[in-house]
Scaffold this active site. Structure first.
Site: not given
Ligand SMILES: NC(=O)c1ccc[n+]([C@@H]2O[C@H](COP(=O)([O-])OP(=O)(O)OC[C@H]3O[C@@H](n4cnc5c(N)ncnc54)[C@H](OP(=O)(O)O)[C@@H]3O)[C@@H](O)[C@H]2O)c1
Length: 252
Positions: A147, A136
């Protein structure tokens, strides 16, 4: 065509990545806890490519091992591991339960390491492979203690891993997204690009590994500013009143 394992494929960036990689014909292993979401996605992608769903809680080391074992049982190998599963976290972190803190560290830091640990022997044997870690911009510019700790850690780990695995022919890439419209940021009212922009970056990395890609690219300027002028970053990012300044980032 590669065999690609994607964690956190049930929503957001992981789901968008699965859709794009399926378009390109890659064979996919989709992991997350919400199996219903993964099954629906797999059904939608089935006409395009082979997809295996493995319900996985990445906070459980045994389930991470089982994920890789099932991928190998089905496809014979893992070419690319995309460590995308992650949890956001609301400010202030010190109001989180001890269990919640450990859970966030486990999902964001320990899980990608455990998954790497499971695929490295396979990749080492073949003399090739690729691990892509989704970090991130918060791994460069710290605003929330928990975070940021996880994303700085993941970037540090990835940097070392890249150097450790290069002699074995295994590439390591980092993707550092800025704010992206997903479930993780659904409480934020600011304008953000959709997860497809990160999926595209990951698809390009699958074709050509790179040390780190920041998406959208304009965050690179912010990172540079915070690095060269930390006093300015402090001025802008400091929160005077933790309660009033509560960020709604994340559902962790
Ligand atoms: N959105 C942003 O602004 C942003 C910015 C920088 C980085 N990121 C990073 O991008 C990545 C994806 O996030 P996103 O934005 O797409 O958010 P999201 O839609 O909330 O997706 C998060 C994913 O992680 C999975 N997850 C969470 N806990 C888990 C567990 N214990 N076991 C297995 N899977 C798990 C969730 O699946 P289940 O709940 O079905 O398990 C979901 O598929 C993350 O690493 C996040 O830190 C996001």
């Amino acid at each position: 065509v590669a065999v690609v394992v994607i964690t956190g494929a049930s929503s957001g960036i992981g789901e968008a990545t699965a859709r794009l990689l399926a378009e390109k014909g890659h064979q996919l292993v989709l992991a997350a806890r919400r199996a219903d979401r993964l099954d629906a996605l797999a059904l939608a992608l089935a006409p395009k490519t082979d997809v295996l769903v493995v319900q996985t809680d990445v906070a459980d080391p045994a389930q991470v091992e089982a994920l890789v074992a099932k991928a190998v049982a089905r496809f014979g190998t893992v070419d690319v591991l995309v460590n995308n599963a992650g949890m956001g976290h609301a400010f202030p972190w010190w109001e989180e339960t001890p269990e919640g803190i450990v859970q966030t560290l486990n999902v964001n830091v320990a899980a990608p390491m455990l998954a790497a640990r499971a695929v490295i022997p396979l990749m080492r044997e073949k003399g090739r492979g690729h691990i892509i870690n989704v970090a991130s911009v918060a791994g460069h510019i710290a605003t929330t203690g928990l975070y940021a700790a996880t994303k700085f850690a993941l970037r540090g780990h990835s940097e070392a891993l890249r150097r450790e695995l290069a002699p074995l022919g295994i590439a390591v890439s980092v993707v550092s997204p800025g704010f992206i419209r997903t479930e993780m940021t659904e409480g934020l009212r600011m304008k953000m690009p959709g997860p497809e922009i990160v999926a595209q970056a990951i698809e390009r990395l699958v074709r050509r590994p790179r040390r780190e890609v920041v998406v959208p690219g304009y965050y690179r300027l912010l990172i540079w500013l915070c690095w060269t002028m930390p006093w300015l970053a402090d001025l802008i990012l400091a929160r005077k009143d933790p309660q009033r300044g509560r960020s709604r980032l994340g559902r962790g």
